[in-house]
Design a protein around this motif. Structure first.
Motif, PDB file in Angstrom:
ATOM      1  N   HIS A   6     -11.884   3.848   3.381  1.00  0.00           N
ATOM      2  CA  HIS A   6     -11.293   3.449   4.653  1.00  0.00           C
ATOM      3  C   HIS A   6     -11.660   4.428   5.765  1.00  0.00           C
ATOM      4  O   HIS A   6     -11.954   4.013   6.891  1.00  0.00           O
ATOM      5  N   VAL A  15       0.856  -1.183   0.000  1.00  0.00           N
ATOM      6  CA  VAL A  15       0.000   0.000   0.000  1.00  0.00           C
ATOM      7  C   VAL A  15       0.893   1.235   0.000  1.00  0.00           C
ATOM      8  O   VAL A  15       1.592   1.509   0.974  1.00  0.00           O
ATOM      9  N   GLU A  23      -7.395  -0.767   7.072  1.00  0.00           N
ATOM     10  CA  GLU A  23      -6.398  -0.389   6.075  1.00  0.00           C
ATOM     11  C   GLU A  23      -5.823  -1.604   5.345  1.00  0.00           C
ATOM     12  O   GLU A  23      -5.280  -1.477   4.246  1.00  0.00           O
ATOM     13  N   SER A  49     -13.804   5.494  10.803  1.00  0.00           N
ATOM     14  CA  SER A  49     -13.188   4.378  10.081  1.00  0.00           C
ATOM     15  C   SER A  49     -14.286   3.440   9.604  1.00  0.00           C
ATOM     16  O   SER A  49     -15.191   3.092  10.369  1.00  0.00           O
ATOM     17  N   VAL A  85      -2.457   7.148  -1.066  1.00  0.00           N
ATOM     18  CA  VAL A  85      -3.667   7.634  -0.393  1.00  0.00           C
ATOM     19  C   VAL A  85      -4.462   8.430  -1.414  1.00  0.00           C
ATOM     20  O   VAL A  85      -3.908   9.303  -2.098  1.00  0.00           O
ATOM     21  N   HIS A  90       2.426   2.331   6.531  1.00  0.00           N
ATOM     22  CA  HIS A  90       2.587   1.929   5.136  1.00  0.00           C
ATOM     23  C   HIS A  90       3.597   2.861   4.452  1.00  0.00           C
ATOM     24  O   HIS A  90       3.655   4.054   4.774  1.00  0.00           O
ATOM     25  N   ARG A 103      -9.248  -4.134   1.109  1.00  0.00           N
ATOM     26  CA  ARG A 103      -9.460  -3.281  -0.066  1.00  0.00           C
ATOM     27  C   ARG A 103     -10.852  -2.665  -0.008  1.00  0.00           C
ATOM     28  O   ARG A 103     -11.861  -3.354  -0.190  1.00  0.00           O
ATOM     29  N   ILE A 128      -1.050   7.045   8.844  1.00  0.00           N
ATOM     30  CA  ILE A 128      -1.040   6.015   7.813  1.00  0.00           C
ATOM     31  C   ILE A 128       0.379   5.780   7.307  1.00  0.00           C
ATOM     32  O   ILE A 128       0.795   4.635   7.073  1.00  0.00           O
ATOM     33  N   SER A 152      -4.228   1.233  -2.431  1.00  0.00           N
ATOM     34  CA  SER A 152      -4.456   2.567  -1.869  1.00  0.00           C
ATOM     35  C   SER A 152      -5.341   2.522  -0.635  1.00  0.00           C
ATOM     36  O   SER A 152      -6.031   1.537  -0.360  1.00  0.00           O
ATOM     37  N   ILE A 153      -5.318   3.633   0.088  1.00  0.00           N
ATOM     38  CA  ILE A 153      -6.219   3.897   1.207  1.00  0.00           C
ATOM     39  C   ILE A 153      -7.062   5.108   0.836  1.00  0.00           C
ATOM     40  O   ILE A 153      -6.524   6.138   0.423  1.00  0.00           O
TER      41      ILE A 153
END
Length: 199
Positions: free
Chosen positions: A91, A61, A106, A102, A64, A163, A109, A159, A129-130
């Motif tokens: 996310h 990941v 994370e 949330s 963002v 990641h 998917r 994040i 991605s997030i």
């Protein structure tokens, strides 16, 4: 129908109506599962969405994606993402006051980017991605309050601890075909430019 059965059904219907009324009146902070994200110093409430699946094995990941909800309230967003029929999620969502919700882990998917392609040619951006949604009508006149921007920055910093994020992009920059999405209208690259090294 017996009087007993009729009475029970009436009580059940009344109970359901009362429960729904209470749900609508209950503040979010009393309904969601709250937890602290200590790395970002944020209080995050959890409202799980069923709209997610597994990332491809071995996926890193590194991206963002910032969105605007178009929906005007956090309650509308939670309801939308909580419905299996919508087949959409993200996310996180950040409300105008900086509150963070949330929806999907994370490490799963979420379904936020849709048909998408990065500048480096990678497609299926959801895979790596997030997604972070900002509550905003996306009409060009609804502002992004400072509390919301700062909460986004704190969240993205957290994040990045988890990641190896290299890219922070607005949804319109990765949507395929180009022009398919406009959100988030009013996005300012200076909000996030200093969070990742230049490419």
């Amino acid at each position: 129908m017996s009087a007993f059965v009729s009475t029970v059904r009436h009580l059940n219907d009344s109970h359901c109506a009362l429960k729904l009324a209470n749900e609508l009146e209950t503040p979010l902070e009393e309904k969601g599962e709250s937890r602290m994200d200590h790395q970002g110093g944020l209080r995050i409430q959890h409202y799980e969405s069923p709209n997610y699946d597994e990332r491809p094995a071995g996926t890193v990941v590194d991206t963002v994606v910032i969105h605007a909800t178009v929906l005007n309230t956090i309650r509308e967003v939670i309801e939308h993402f909580s419905s299996p029929q919508t087949k959409v999620s993200s996310h996180y969502t950040i409300d105008r006051d900086g509150s963070v919700i949330s929806h999907v882990s994370e490490y799963k998917r979420a379904w936020h980017a849709g048909l998408s392609k990065m500048e480096d040619g990678r497609t299926n951006v959801n895979d790596f991605s997030i997604g972070v949604e900002l509550v905003n009508r996306n009409d060009g006149s609804d502002p992004y309050p400072e509390h919301q921007i700062q909460a986004m920055r704190h969240l993205v910093k957290a994040i990045i601890v988890r990641h190896p994020i290299r890219y922070i992009v607005p949804h319109y920059a990765c949507a395929e075909p180009p022009g398919r999405k406009s959100d988030p209208i009013g996005f300012d690259d200076s909000w996030v430019r200093d969070l990742v090294p230049p490419h």
